[in-house]
Design a protein around this motif. Structure first.
Motif, PDB file in Angstrom:
ATOM      1  N   UNK A  56      22.516  28.745  30.907  1.00 49.45           N
ATOM      2  CA  UNK A  56      23.555  29.598  31.487  1.00 49.45           C
ATOM      3  C   UNK A  56      24.625  29.942  30.454  1.00 49.45           C
ATOM      4  N   UNK A  57      25.188  31.119  30.580  1.00 52.09           N
ATOM      5  CA  UNK A  57      26.248  31.558  29.675  1.00 52.09           C
ATOM      6  C   UNK A  57      27.574  30.897  30.010  1.00 52.09           C
ATOM      7  N   UNK A  58      27.757  30.542  31.279  1.00 45.32           N
ATOM      8  CA  UNK A  58      29.031  29.987  31.727  1.00 45.32           C
ATOM      9  C   UNK A  58      28.769  28.723  32.540  1.00 45.32           C
ATOM     10  N   UNK A  59      29.760  27.860  32.652  1.00 44.61           N
ATOM     11  CA  UNK A  59      29.611  26.665  33.486  1.00 44.61           C
ATOM     12  C   UNK A  59      29.312  27.065  34.932  1.00 44.61           C
ATOM     13  N   UNK A  60      28.617  26.212  35.667  1.00 45.35           N
ATOM     14  CA  UNK A  60      28.232  26.561  37.043  1.00 45.35           C
ATOM     15  C   UNK A  60      29.419  26.831  37.966  1.00 45.35           C
ATOM     16  N   UNK A  61      30.564  26.218  37.684  1.00 49.07           N
ATOM     17  CA  UNK A  61      31.722  26.418  38.551  1.00 49.07           C
ATOM     18  C   UNK A  61      32.595  27.596  38.122  1.00 49.07           C
ATOM     19  N   UNK A  62      32.212  28.306  37.065  1.00 47.36           N
ATOM     20  CA  UNK A  62      32.999  29.449  36.590  1.00 47.36           C
ATOM     21  C   UNK A  62      32.828  30.618  37.555  1.00 47.36           C
ATOM     22  N   UNK A  63      33.942  31.178  37.991  1.00 47.88           N
ATOM     23  CA  UNK A  63      33.918  32.306  38.905  1.00 47.88           C
ATOM     24  C   UNK A  63      33.823  33.619  38.131  1.00 47.88           C
ATOM     25  N   UNK A  64      34.428  33.647  36.946  1.00 48.02           N
ATOM     26  CA  UNK A  64      34.452  34.869  36.142  1.00 48.02           C
ATOM     27  C   UNK A  64      34.599  34.501  34.677  1.00 48.02           C
ATOM     28  N   UNK A  65      34.433  35.493  33.813  1.00 46.18           N
ATOM     29  CA  UNK A  65      34.567  35.263  32.374  1.00 46.18           C
ATOM     30  C   UNK A  65      35.971  35.588  31.878  1.00 46.18           C
ATOM     31  N   UNK A  66      36.894  35.844  32.779  1.00 40.86           N
ATOM     32  CA  UNK A  66      38.278  36.141  32.426  1.00 40.86           C
ATOM     33  C   UNK A  66      39.177  35.015  32.912  1.00 40.86           C
ATOM     34  N   UNK A  67      40.287  34.785  32.234  1.00 44.56           N
ATOM     35  CA  UNK A  67      41.208  33.731  32.680  1.00 44.56           C
ATOM     36  C   UNK A  67      41.970  34.159  33.939  1.00 44.56           C
ATOM     37  N   UNK A  68      42.524  33.189  34.640  1.00 47.20           N
ATOM     38  CA  UNK A  68      43.281  33.460  35.858  1.00 47.20           C
ATOM     39  C   UNK A  68      44.449  34.407  35.588  1.00 47.20           C
ATOM     40  N   UNK A  69      45.006  34.314  34.405  1.00 44.54           N
ATOM     41  CA  UNK A  69      46.116  35.170  34.005  1.00 44.54           C
ATOM     42  C   UNK A  69      45.743  36.654  34.136  1.00 44.54           C
ATOM     43  N   UNK A  70      44.546  36.989  33.733  1.00 43.43           N
ATOM     44  CA  UNK A  70      44.058  38.361  33.830  1.00 43.43           C
ATOM     45  C   UNK A  70      44.047  38.812  35.287  1.00 43.43           C
ATOM     46  N   UNK A  71      43.518  37.960  36.167  1.00 44.44           N
ATOM     47  CA  UNK A  71      43.417  38.323  37.573  1.00 44.44           C
ATOM     48  C   UNK A  71      44.792  38.407  38.231  1.00 44.44           C
ATOM     49  N   UNK A  72      45.717  37.553  37.819  1.00 44.32           N
ATOM     50  CA  UNK A  72      47.075  37.618  38.347  1.00 44.32           C
ATOM     51  C   UNK A  72      47.666  39.000  38.062  1.00 44.32           C
ATOM     52  N   UNK A  73      47.509  39.475  36.837  1.00 39.82           N
ATOM     53  CA  UNK A  73      48.006  40.812  36.481  1.00 39.82           C
ATOM     54  C   UNK A  73      47.323  41.888  37.321  1.00 39.82           C
ATOM     55  N   UNK A  74      46.031  41.754  37.539  1.00 38.90           N
ATOM     56  CA  UNK A  74      45.298  42.739  38.327  1.00 38.90           C
ATOM     57  C   UNK A  74      45.741  42.737  39.785  1.00 38.90           C
ATOM     58  N   UNK A  75      46.050  41.569  40.330  1.00 40.56           N
ATOM     59  CA  UNK A  75      46.531  41.513  41.718  1.00 40.56           C
ATOM     60  C   UNK A  75      47.904  42.174  41.846  1.00 40.56           C
ATOM     61  N   UNK A  76      48.746  42.022  40.846  1.00 44.88           N
ATOM     62  CA  UNK A  76      50.046  42.697  40.865  1.00 44.88           C
ATOM     63  C   UNK A  76      49.829  44.209  40.778  1.00 44.88           C
ATOM     64  N   UNK A  77      48.958  44.634  39.868  1.00 42.84           N
ATOM     65  CA  UNK A  77      48.656  46.072  39.741  1.00 42.84           C
ATOM     66  C   UNK A  77      48.101  46.632  41.043  1.00 42.84           C
ATOM     67  N   UNK A  78      47.217  45.885  41.669  1.00 45.60           N
ATOM     68  CA  UNK A  78      46.633  46.325  42.934  1.00 45.60           C
ATOM     69  C   UNK A  78      47.721  46.503  43.995  1.00 45.60           C
ATOM     70  N   UNK A  79      48.662  45.569  44.058  1.00 50.98           N
ATOM     71  CA  UNK A  79      49.754  45.682  45.024  1.00 50.98           C
ATOM     72  C   UNK A  79      50.590  46.931  44.739  1.00 50.98           C
ATOM     73  N   UNK A  80      50.829  47.209  43.469  1.00 57.27           N
ATOM     74  CA  UNK A  80      51.574  48.413  43.095  1.00 57.27           C
ATOM     75  C   UNK A  80      50.816  49.653  43.576  1.00 57.27           C
ATOM     76  N   UNK A  81      49.523  49.707  43.325  1.00 57.26           N
ATOM     77  CA  UNK A  81      48.718  50.863  43.732  1.00 57.26           C
ATOM     78  C   UNK A  81      48.742  51.024  45.250  1.00 57.26           C
ATOM     79  N   UNK A  82      48.595  49.922  45.967  1.00 64.60           N
ATOM     80  CA  UNK A  82      48.541  50.002  47.423  1.00 64.60           C
ATOM     81  C   UNK A  82      49.885  50.362  48.051  1.00 64.60           C
ATOM     82  N   UNK A  83      50.972  49.912  47.474  1.00 56.28           N
ATOM     83  CA  UNK A  83      52.285  50.139  48.083  1.00 56.28           C
ATOM     84  C   UNK A  83      52.962  51.435  47.663  1.00 56.28           C
TER      85      UNK A  83
END
Length: 178
Positions: A56-83
């Motif tokens: 496997x390329x990633x550990x079995x418990x890995x959800x994604x290949x990006x750090x949580x920091x990346x997703x935090x920024x994306x969730x903020x961006x998503x909220x901006x787009x939605x609101x």
């Protein structure tokens, strides 16, 4: 693999070709019509069955290949787009300045929302900061659901004039942070 079998009117015409392949030592012969998709599923199944299983390329418990920091920024961006609808989202960039996991306390995230003009900053913050609080609340809920941990999310809004045309800004703040 014999392709374009859909062009052959009498399937008996395929027998000499299949006979040559059998005599040449091919264990399986697939008749396929790539145009119409006939026989393609059998071919894919046979190929998949013969592929070796690799590491496997990633550990079995890995959800994604990006750090949580990346997703935090994306969730903020998503909220901006939605609101904000079409008002200013395309002129925004979100940069997570700090992301601290804190055992026995809420994780701390400091994110900066960059806009291109002062007028956009005022819209983003809203009267008494209400608009920015809505962004933060919505993004925090998404981040907490994603990480499974409570989060304290601090948002700031800054102006970076014409940031979308500034390669250095993009390289250092958007693609250079992870």
């Amino acid at each position: 693999v014999l392709n374009k079998v859909d062009l052959v009117r009498d399937k008996k015409e395929l027998l000499p070709a299949t006979d040559r392949l059998v005599k040449a030592g091919f264990p399986d012969i697939f008749m396929v019509s790539a145009l119409k998709g006939g026989g393609a599923d059998d071919l894919k199944t046979a190929i998949a069955a013969r592929l070796p299983e690799g590491q496997p390329f990633y550990p079995p418990d890995a959800v994604a290949d990006r750090p949580e920091k990346f997703f935090a920024a994306e969730f903020v961006r998503e909220a901006v787009f939605n609101l904000y609808g079409e008002e200013i989202p395309y002129s925004t960039a979100v940069v997570v300045e700090e992301f601290k996991e804190r055992p026995d306390r809420k994780d701390y995230i400091l994110a900066t929302i960059y806009v291109e003009r002062e007028s956009q900053k005022a819209i983003m913050i809203g009267s008494g900061g209400k608009a920015l609080k809505r962004v933060g609340s919505r993004a925090r809920e998404e981040i907490e659901a994603f990480t499974g941990r409570p989060v304290y999310l601090e948002l700031r809004v800054k102006v970076a004039e014409a940031w979308r045309k500034d390669e250095r800004f993009i390289r250092e703040n958007i693609y250079g942070r992870e």
